[in-house]
Enzyme design. Structure first.
Site: not given
Ligand code: GLA
Length: 385
Positions: A171, A159, A124-127, A35, A66, A32
């Site tokens: 992500d 982003e 959870l990376s909805s974007s 990246d 949407s 975490e």
């Molecule tokens: C968010 C960012 C990722 C990563 C995580 C932390 O999800 O979009 O690029 O840096 O936080 O690991």
């Protein structure tokens, strides 16, 4: 469900859709805030995600609707691209079109309808899911032949450049390259990756949403990125390295005094140690040693809590509860932090009792309830018809 989506599309736009695509969300198992420091991460795609139905139009406009949000947008095709418009959800697909245009691919008029089942703002990376599904679908529609990796790079640029979050590539990469029952071990510098069998044996992967509204998460995220850059600069006065993750624990121990700010030194220590944990975690997973994997998850969380300081009382309450429950092999926050979700490896036969106990503990401590799901690892972005 797809039939209902198709009906909704016709209802909105007065003609049927011609294509349906799906992109998942992701969890990060370990690695975490690594990246953007050029190290190793281990995310996987989940079965929750975003559906996009689309069809070309002859009106020379892009239309975004949407089923999750009221706001919609209709905008003329502009060859010079676009800028972010307030805090609307459609900035993500609009940002994708902007990046595609700037890369020399101008989609013709398109009607688009999105529906997603990833809890928004939950880490959870909805974007990334919306961005990648848009880029993938438009690439298919245009027959532009953009590679999956370039789609990932374009959506990361959305982003960084369009939205203004200095995030790394994890992500978008996980959303695009995920595979059922596999974790992705990704080197964020070289973008080399391997798919690791994610056989959890008697355990399942639980996702626990704190249900905390995230505030200031973006500015704190960008602040961490800056702190890492500061640490890197200080260390570069003695070491020839490009990223913090190029530094191992020994070299860090010898040179950490070069970082004069105590807080910045703690941030760098997290990065160096977390990067090493990912390598150990990959070995543990390959050897089926979930006990060792779980210990690394707890160590990762402690580091994010005390050194990187991106956890919070809600995420800590979840991990504290897990650490006292013998049916849990390991737990940690996942994603950027500051609220959002935690993940836990829980014995399959104890999931219900675990979930009940956790909900009660959390409610007493925090004052409202978390959402607890048992999750599956699914495929990356794909066309459904
Ligand atoms: C968010 C960012 C990722 C990563 C995580 C932390 O999800 O979009 O690029 O840096 O936080 O690991």
């Amino acid at each position: 469900m797809e039939i209902q989506l198709a009906e909704q599309f016709s209802h909105f736009f007065g003609h049927p859709h011609t294509k349906t695509c799906f992109a998942p969300g992701r969890v990060n198992l370990i690695g975490e805030h690594i990246d953007y420091n050029g190290g190793l991460v281990m995310p996987c795609a989940i079965t929750h995600g975003t559906y996009l139905l689309l069809a070309p139009n002859d009106d020379r406009v892009y239309r975004f609707r949407s089923l999750n949000f009221e706001a919609s947008l209709e905008i003329d095709i502009k060859k010079e691209g676009y800028s972010k418009m307030g805090a609307n959800w459609y900035n993500y697909p609009l940002g994708v079109i902007d990046r595609l245009i700037k890369a020399g691919h101008i989609p013709g008029g398109v009607d688009m309808m999105f529906w997603g089942n990833i809890p928004i703002g939950s880490g959870l990376s909805s974007s990334a899911s919306i961005e990648v599904v848009t880029a993938f679908a438009l690439n298919e529609l245009m027959g532009a032949g953009i590679s999956r990796l370039d789609l990932v790079k374009h959506t990361k640029d959305v982003e960084n450049i369009f939205i203004g979050l200095n995030s790394g590539i994890m992500d978008q990469f996980a959303v695009a390259f995920g595979e059922k029952n596999k974790a992705i071990q990704l080197n964020c510098d070289t973008l080399d990756y391997t798919l690791v069998d994610c056989d959890l044996g008697d355990y399942l992967l639980a996702i626990i949403n704190t249900n905390k509204l995230r505030a200031l998460a973006e500015s704190k995220y960008n602040e961490r990125v800056m702190e890492c850059n500061e640490a890197l600069k200080a260390l570069q006065s003695a070491l020839t390295v490009q990223y913090l993750c190029d530094i191992d624990a020994d070299a860090f121990a010898r040179h950490q005094h070069l970082i004069s700010n105590d807080i910045v030194r703690k941030r760098a220590k997290h990065v160096v140690e977390e990067n090493a944990r990912v390598q150990q975690a990959a070995k543990a997973l390959a050897g089926g040693d979930l006990t060792a994997f779980g210990r690394l998850m707890y160590a990762s969380h402690a580091s994010l809590r005390y050194l990187y300081e991106v956890s919070g009382k809600e995420l800590d309450a979840i991990v504290d509860y897990c650490s006292t429950n013998k049916q849990v092999a390991g737990a940690r926050m996942t994603g950027a932090g500051f609220g959002g979700c935690a993940i836990a490896l829980v014995r399959k036969d104890s999931f219900d009792a675990f979930s009940e106990g956790l909900i009660q503990y959390y409610q007493e401590k925090i004052g409202y309830v978390p959402s607890v799901y048992s999750s599956s690892i699914g495929d990356g972005v794909k066309a459904l018809d």
